[in-house]
Design a protein around this motif. Structure first.
Motif, PDB file in Angstrom:
ATOM      1  N   GLN A   1       0.813  -1.206   0.000  1.00 35.23           N
ATOM      2  CA  GLN A   1       0.000   0.000   0.000  1.00 35.23           C
ATOM      3  C   GLN A   1       0.855   1.269   0.000  1.00 35.23           C
ATOM      4  O   GLN A   1       0.467   2.266  -0.581  1.00 35.23           O
ATOM      5  CB  GLN A   1      -0.904  -0.015   1.222  1.00 35.23           C
ATOM      6  N   TYR A   2       2.007   1.262   0.631  1.00 33.49           N
ATOM      7  CA  TYR A   2       2.822   2.456   0.768  1.00 33.49           C
ATOM      8  C   TYR A   2       3.994   2.436  -0.207  1.00 33.49           C
ATOM      9  O   TYR A   2       4.674   1.436  -0.347  1.00 33.49           O
ATOM     10  CB  TYR A   2       3.368   2.563   2.195  1.00 33.49           C
ATOM     11  N   ARG A   3       4.238   3.570  -0.856  1.00 31.35           N
ATOM     12  CA  ARG A   3       5.415   3.703  -1.701  1.00 31.35           C
ATOM     13  C   ARG A   3       6.560   4.180  -0.823  1.00 31.35           C
ATOM     14  O   ARG A   3       6.363   4.939   0.119  1.00 31.35           O
ATOM     15  CB  ARG A   3       5.145   4.696  -2.816  1.00 31.35           C
ATOM     16  N   THR A   4       7.759   3.756  -1.142  1.00 34.28           N
ATOM     17  CA  THR A   4       8.919   4.133  -0.352  1.00 34.28           C
ATOM     18  C   THR A   4       9.996   4.721  -1.239  1.00 34.28           C
ATOM     19  O   THR A   4       9.972   4.560  -2.451  1.00 34.28           O
ATOM     20  CB  THR A   4       9.509   2.915   0.393  1.00 34.28           C
TER      21      THR A   4
ATOM     22  N   ARG B   1       8.751   6.128   3.950  1.00 35.13           N
ATOM     23  CA  ARG B   1       7.470   6.102   3.253  1.00 35.13           C
ATOM     24  C   ARG B   1       7.218   7.441   2.587  1.00 35.13           C
ATOM     25  O   ARG B   1       7.549   8.490   3.125  1.00 35.13           O
ATOM     26  CB  ARG B   1       6.329   5.864   4.231  1.00 35.13           C
TER      27      ARG B   1
ATOM     28  N   LYS C   1       4.952  10.493   1.670  1.00 39.97           N
ATOM     29  CA  LYS C   1       3.908  11.126   2.458  1.00 39.97           C
ATOM     30  C   LYS C   1       2.648  11.331   1.631  1.00 39.97           C
ATOM     31  O   LYS C   1       2.711  11.662   0.460  1.00 39.97           O
ATOM     32  CB  LYS C   1       4.381  12.482   2.964  1.00 39.97           C
ATOM     33  N   LYS C   2       1.526  11.134   2.270  1.00 40.06           N
ATOM     34  CA  LYS C   2       0.244  11.454   1.664  1.00 40.06           C
ATOM     35  C   LYS C   2      -0.527  12.255   2.701  1.00 40.06           C
ATOM     36  O   LYS C   2      -1.081  11.716   3.647  1.00 40.06           O
ATOM     37  CB  LYS C   2      -0.520  10.207   1.275  1.00 40.06           C
TER      38      LYS C   2
ATOM     39  N   CYS D   1       8.858   9.997  -5.491  1.00 40.49           N
ATOM     40  CA  CYS D   1       7.672   9.176  -5.184  1.00 40.49           C
ATOM     41  C   CYS D   1       6.616   9.348  -6.245  1.00 40.49           C
ATOM     42  O   CYS D   1       6.458  10.329  -6.852  1.00 40.49           O
ATOM     43  CB  CYS D   1       7.089   9.569  -3.841  1.00 40.49           C
TER      44      CYS D   1
END
Length: 99
Positions: free
Chosen positions: A27-30, A40, A42-43, A99
């Motif tokens: 689920q998280y892009r790094t 990670r 940020k969103k 990202c």
């Protein structure tokens, strides 16, 4: 026997809900930082900017326009501007980090 069946049923229902799946793991892009560590992307929801902008806008609106109307209008305007700037800042950081 009923208790054992009930415990087995509860375990069958709750374990899949608690155990991480491949979809949640991805689920998280790094990105890799300058120090070699992974972070990670940020969103931002803009909540911090919303609160800070609303408080600051209310103070400025009260000082400039005075009264309830100036305070409310300044608070609403400051909140919208603060949320926008907070999201824009995190988007710029994500672009810088790839990202």
């Amino acid at each position: 026997m009923k208790k054992l069946a009930l415990v087995a049923l509860m375990a069958a229902v709750t374990v899949p809900a608690v155990a991480p799946t491949a979809a949640t793991a991805q689920q998280y892009r790094t990105y890799r930082g300058e120090d070699g560590r992974y972070y990670r992307c940020k969103k931002s929801s803009g909540t911090t900017g919303l609160i800070a902008g609303g408080a600051g806008g209310a103070l400025v609106g009260n000082a400039l326009g005075g009264g309830v109307l100036g305070t409310v209008a300044g608070g609403v305007g400051g909140a919208l501007l603060g949320k926008h700037l907070d999201k824009k800042h995190d988007a710029a950081q994500n672009r810088k980090n790839g990202c």
